[in-house]
Structures are given as structure tokens and as C-alpha cells.
Design a protein around this motif. Sequence first.
Motif, short mmCIF file in Angstrom:
data_model
loop_
_atom_site.label_atom_id
_atom_site.label_comp_id
_atom_site.label_asym_id
_atom_site.label_seq_id
_atom_site.Cartn_x
_atom_site.Cartn_y
_atom_site.Cartn_z
N THR A 81 1.09 -1.01 0.00
CA THR A 81 0.10 -0.35 -0.14
C THR A 81 0.71 1.28 0.36
O THR A 81 0.90 2.16 1.25
CB THR A 81 -0.92 -0.12 1.40
OG1 THR A 81 -0.69 -0.41 2.73
CG2 THR A 81 -1.78 -0.92 1.67
N ASP B 73 -3.50 5.30 -6.06
CA ASP B 73 -3.49 4.12 -6.85
C ASP B 73 -4.21 3.25 -5.75
O ASP B 73 -4.18 1.85 -5.95
CB ASP B 73 -2.04 3.64 -7.50
CG ASP B 73 -1.75 4.51 -9.00
OD1 ASP B 73 -2.99 4.60 -9.29
OD2 ASP B 73 -0.24 4.13 -9.53
N THR B 74 -3.47 3.05 -4.76
CA THR B 74 -3.26 2.58 -3.93
C THR B 74 -5.25 2.26 -2.89
O THR B 74 -5.17 1.58 -2.96
CB THR B 74 -3.05 2.68 -1.95
OG1 THR B 74 -1.39 2.68 -2.67
CG2 THR B 74 -3.12 1.51 -0.93
N ARG C 178 -7.66 3.58 -4.34
CA ARG C 178 -8.98 2.51 -5.71
C ARG C 178 -8.46 1.01 -5.07
O ARG C 178 -9.76 0.92 -5.67
CB ARG C 178 -8.35 3.45 -7.07
CG ARG C 178 -8.88 4.53 -7.11
CD ARG C 178 -8.49 5.52 -8.90
NE ARG C 178 -9.07 5.71 -8.94
CZ ARG C 178 -9.00 6.92 -10.14
NH1 ARG C 178 -7.76 6.99 -10.86
NH2 ARG C 178 -9.89 7.87 -11.08
N ARG C 179 -7.32 0.59 -5.54
CA ARG C 179 -7.47 -1.34 -5.30
C ARG C 179 -8.23 -1.42 -3.90
O ARG C 179 -8.51 -2.36 -4.09
CB ARG C 179 -5.73 -1.04 -5.41
CG ARG C 179 -5.63 -2.78 -5.72
CD ARG C 179 -3.74 -2.85 -6.23
NE ARG C 179 -2.99 -1.95 -5.64
CZ ARG C 179 -2.85 -1.88 -3.98
NH1 ARG C 179 -3.01 -2.98 -3.12
NH2 ARG C 179 -1.34 -0.91 -3.62
N MET D 23 -11.74 -3.85 -3.75
CA MET D 23 -11.08 -5.50 -3.14
C MET D 23 -11.60 -5.10 -1.76
O MET D 23 -12.15 -6.57 -1.14
CB MET D 23 -9.70 -5.75 -2.90
CG MET D 23 -8.70 -4.61 -2.10
SD MET D 23 -6.75 -5.63 -1.49
CE MET D 23 -7.69 -7.59 -0.92
#
Length: 321
Positions: free
Chosen positions: A199, A242-243, A245-246, A250
Motif C-alpha cells: 500500500t 492507486d493504492t 482505488r485498489r 477489493m
Amino acid sequence: MTKRRLARILGATALVAIAAAALAVLAPYVYAEIGLRQIGALVGRQPEQPVQGRWVDDYFVVETIDATTFAIGEPRYYQGNYSYLLIGTQRAVLFDAGTGNRDILTVVRALTKLPVTVLPSHLHFDHVGALGRLDHTALPDLPSLRSRIASDGTLPLERYEFLGFADGLPLPRIAVDEWWFPGTDINLGGGRHLRVLATPGHTPDSASLYDAERRLLFVGDLIYPGKLYAFLPGASRRAYLDTTRRLLAMIDPVTRLYTAHRADDPDRIAAPVLEVADLRALEATLLAIDGGKAVSTGFYPRIFPVRGPITFATGFAWNNR
């Protein structure tokens, strides 16, 4: 005005401009050297607010999240750190290793007799205090860390990776026993599994742990109820986005996010826990910053509101991209 005098003025102006440009580019490092150094006491008096949990050794506060998950707080430390002990039937994991101002080992051993592996959320000085003092030390299996292992098997931490000069600490070397690849499930026994997540954002090698069955996400310094530090060396707004959103793609929408720092001057001292809505608000703020639509306060760092007590502090447009 003579040509010689004009040349001197132009030369001095050029030097000032170069110095200003260099300072702007190096702002994360300059701020770290000047702005992070703690002048007051590292450990203060017990807080006056009510405490969720029980005091241990007049320093730690142990709070039960569930029967085999514990928050271990250091509310007397000026940054209000929290570490988390996650216990299975065969082994346990300590996520973050305390600040080192007091011995967290005795607290951990009072809660479990199982072998304990400690995984720091990242390598800043206030998260690695007990590394090497428990049964095993794990780090995320990243080339940027693996490639730096010395011949004696230790990882020497670097100045701006550790930032220990803030508290007057020397650079340590870490003996690494286990490398946990991002995406791996760590089996603690008894059906308890933890997913290792890379992360990055706060630092390049930041890691989190996700207990999907219990819907618990342990995020370190990625997000917490306070000013998020995304303006120091190694921080990246793009990695933050990016982290975020990921994670949003999930994790279960009702997941609780347990963080490494409590709010400043809270009404009650308790393990800092956020919700997925806070993560969505962070995503929205990051997108607004990228789009030039967010309004900030301050010069350096620029501080953007996120949600409630959460703000996002970052560098100039050309820093921490």
C-alpha cells in the motif's frame, strides 16, 4: 548604472532564483531536517480523557477489538501510536512494532505465548521499535528492500527512510527472517488468514494487512484521523491514489480500518478506527488535487481537507508526484 553594477545585480538575482528553485525541489528533505525534529518531551503525562482499554505499565493501553485481536496504544507518546496483535491458533502477528520508548515485548507476551512475527507497516522510526526482539521479523518482499540486504543478512535503514533524527535516534540495521510477498495469505491457524497488501503512498514500501473474514484492514499510516503526511521524502500522490482505488475495489464495504495514529486531542483515547467512507473521501480529494480543483491552506506542506479530522498534506505540484 554602470555595466559592472548591472552585471552584479543580475548575477545576484540569478543566484537567488537558483537557490529558490533548489529549495523548492528539495523541500521534502529540507522540511524533514528542520520541521520533524521533536523539541519537547517524547513521552508526556497520562491523558486526562477517558481511555478505552486498560493501562499496562503506566504507558501502554491494551484494547480488545475481538477475542484474538488487540490494539496496543502508546497514548503518552507525542504521536499517539497504535500497534495491533493478531492471534491465531498456531502463530501471531504484531503489525507495527511500537516506538521503542517502552518495552512492547512484555505486553505482547502477556497476551499470547505463541510465536510472534512482527511486520512494520513501513520503516519510519516510530513503527520499528521492537524489530528483532520477537520471534521473527517480516518485511514485504519488494526488490527495493531485498536488493539492499548486507552480507550479514541485515537491512541497513537509510536516513530519509527511517527519519529517526526526529527523535534523536541512530540508524538501525534490521535482521529479516521472513519476506512476505504482496498478495500472499498468512495462515495463523484456526482458520485465520491475513492478506499481505502493498500500500505505497505514505512511503514506497508501506504495507497493510487485511483480515477478510472479520472485515478488518490494518493500514498503518496510509490513512488515520489526522494530517496525512504525503510531503516527506518517498511519499507519492500517484501511489496514494492507486493504492486507495485498489483497496476500494477489493475490501468489503463494511470493513473497519484500524490505523497507526489517533486523532490529536480526542474526546476519548481509543484505537483509531475509520470506515470505507473515509477512504472514498480520500480518493475524491486526491482526484480533486490532480484536477486542480482542490483548495488548500498553508504554503509547505499544502493541506487539503478530506473528511472530518482527516486532512491530506502534500508538497508542491512538482514534489511527491
